[in-house]
Motif scaffolding. Sequence first.
Motif, mmCIF file in Angstrom:
data_model
loop_
_atom_site.group_PDB
_atom_site.id
_atom_site.type_symbol
_atom_site.label_atom_id
_atom_site.label_comp_id
_atom_site.label_asym_id
_atom_site.label_seq_id
_atom_site.Cartn_x
_atom_site.Cartn_y
_atom_site.Cartn_z
ATOM 1 N N UNK A 77 11.011 5.774 -12.672
ATOM 2 C CA UNK A 77 10.147 5.537 -13.899
ATOM 3 C C UNK A 77 8.842 6.363 -13.800
ATOM 4 N N UNK A 78 8.277 6.677 -15.085
ATOM 5 C CA UNK A 78 6.921 7.153 -14.717
ATOM 6 C C UNK A 78 5.703 6.232 -14.993
ATOM 7 N N UNK A 79 6.037 5.165 -15.510
ATOM 8 C CA UNK A 79 5.345 4.242 -15.950
ATOM 9 C C UNK A 79 5.110 3.111 -15.118
ATOM 10 N N UNK A 80 3.984 3.240 -14.341
ATOM 11 C CA UNK A 80 3.778 2.388 -13.138
ATOM 12 C C UNK A 80 3.725 0.839 -13.643
ATOM 13 N N UNK A 81 3.128 0.723 -15.148
ATOM 14 C CA UNK A 81 2.863 -0.801 -15.729
ATOM 15 C C UNK A 81 4.330 -1.354 -15.893
ATOM 16 N N UNK A 110 -0.994 -4.760 -13.007
ATOM 17 C CA UNK A 110 -1.128 -3.709 -14.308
ATOM 18 C C UNK A 110 -2.507 -3.108 -14.127
ATOM 19 N N UNK A 111 -2.376 -1.861 -14.450
ATOM 20 C CA UNK A 111 -3.514 -0.748 -14.392
ATOM 21 C C UNK A 111 -3.958 -0.399 -15.611
ATOM 22 N N UNK A 112 -5.249 -0.256 -15.680
ATOM 23 C CA UNK A 112 -5.896 0.601 -16.653
ATOM 24 C C UNK A 112 -6.225 2.060 -15.828
ATOM 25 N N UNK A 113 -5.734 3.127 -16.334
ATOM 26 C CA UNK A 113 -5.664 4.416 -15.798
ATOM 27 C C UNK A 113 -6.706 5.434 -16.284
ATOM 28 N N UNK A 114 -7.777 5.926 -15.424
ATOM 29 C CA UNK A 114 -8.638 6.583 -16.039
ATOM 30 C C UNK A 114 -8.754 8.032 -15.060
ATOM 31 N N UNK A 115 -9.272 8.975 -15.906
ATOM 32 C CA UNK A 115 -9.521 10.327 -15.249
ATOM 33 C C UNK A 115 -10.942 10.068 -14.483
ATOM 34 N N UNK A 116 -10.847 10.376 -13.094
ATOM 35 C CA UNK A 116 -12.159 10.139 -12.163
ATOM 36 C C UNK A 116 -13.153 11.182 -12.669
ATOM 37 N N UNK A 163 2.254 -1.134 -5.624
ATOM 38 C CA UNK A 163 1.329 -0.972 -6.457
ATOM 39 C C UNK A 163 -0.104 -1.484 -6.217
ATOM 40 N N UNK A 164 -0.654 -0.625 -5.189
ATOM 41 C CA UNK A 164 -1.983 -0.878 -4.957
ATOM 42 C C UNK A 164 -3.102 0.449 -5.061
ATOM 43 N N UNK A 179 5.575 -4.770 -14.125
ATOM 44 C CA UNK A 179 5.928 -6.050 -14.870
ATOM 45 C C UNK A 179 7.323 -6.426 -14.727
ATOM 46 N N UNK A 180 8.399 -5.436 -14.429
ATOM 47 C CA UNK A 180 9.750 -5.830 -14.609
ATOM 48 C C UNK A 180 10.427 -5.581 -13.363
ATOM 49 N N UNK A 181 10.029 -4.942 -12.433
ATOM 50 C CA UNK A 181 10.710 -4.588 -11.208
ATOM 51 C C UNK A 181 10.740 -5.768 -9.993
ATOM 52 N N UNK A 182 11.808 -6.026 -9.566
ATOM 53 C CA UNK A 182 11.549 -6.671 -8.372
ATOM 54 C C UNK A 182 10.844 -5.979 -7.001
ATOM 55 N N UNK A 183 11.563 -4.987 -6.764
ATOM 56 C CA UNK A 183 11.119 -3.927 -5.847
ATOM 57 C C UNK A 183 10.734 -2.550 -6.282
ATOM 58 N N UNK A 184 10.016 -2.062 -5.612
ATOM 59 C CA UNK A 184 9.604 -0.807 -5.827
ATOM 60 C C UNK A 184 9.564 0.342 -4.641
ATOM 61 N N UNK A 185 9.862 1.581 -4.770
ATOM 62 C CA UNK A 185 9.780 2.700 -3.988
ATOM 63 C C UNK A 185 8.771 3.533 -4.352
ATOM 64 N N UNK A 186 7.876 4.179 -3.784
ATOM 65 C CA UNK A 186 6.849 5.171 -4.088
ATOM 66 C C UNK A 186 7.007 6.449 -3.301
ATOM 67 N N UNK A 187 7.516 7.270 -3.920
ATOM 68 C CA UNK A 187 7.891 8.653 -3.020
ATOM 69 C C UNK A 187 6.606 9.564 -3.221
#
Length: 265
Positions: free
Chosen positions: A200-204, A256-262, A231-232, A208-216
């Motif tokens: 997935x590309x959508x972290x939200x 769940x995240x609001x994502x903004x450009x710094x 998801x921290x 919401x739906x995943x039991x486990x997550x891998x972040x590469x």
Amino acid sequence: MLIGRDLHWRFGGRRLLDGVSLTLRPGELHAVLGVNGAGKSTLLKLLAGDLHPSEGEVLLNQRPMRAWSLRQRARLRAVLPQGDNLRFAFSAREVVALGRQAAVSGSPAEEAALIDAALADADVLPLAERSYLQLSGGERQRVQLARVLAQLSQPPAREPVPGYLLLDEPTAALDLAHQHACMALLRRKLADGLGVLAVLHDINLAGRYADTVSLLHQGRMLAQGTPSEVLRPELLGRAYGSNLRFLPVGDPQRPHFDIAVADPD
């Protein structure tokens, strides 16, 4: 279980995957996240047996992937790749029926019912007789989802066999409503004993739906665990770049995240 142990993949002198391990269990939805080029699709292809690791091993139900014939693999795992190369004017029903070629196990009536059920699950039953080439990109994506669902379906009288769905960006071409419908459908399929891995590309959606997550990140495993563990903001900032700000909202167990450009310095 579907297990990848210490997987490495080299191509053209470059190491695209470096010591990645992942276990997918029946009844689990595992999301794989990361930027373009992080190694997500390579990992999926290795787990599917479409690529052989340069180092490490892939086990499917405790047997090395290479020990299974192509036909046996097709009965135990189904793959939804990125992109769409089908250029024949099959009907949507015929495309879904292709998923049953290696798995036919029921009467003609049972097989037809399995195909119709997959079309209905993916919300494309009304399109069943339409030419695949006349469908929109999102409609084609849902037909392809129905195909892989049909591939691992079994007649009701048969004893269930654990299977694995490996999906590369299954929501990429879908509108917002169908993105959530797709992920909700995948969660329902867990009750049938399927294990689901979704790039997935959508972290939200992952939160919401995943039991486990891998972040590469750059071909390596940056973090792996539950959504609340992975998801921290600090980990996401390392994976996606310091130019983005990840602002947590809602339930910390289902991040769940609001994502903004710094702001520039």
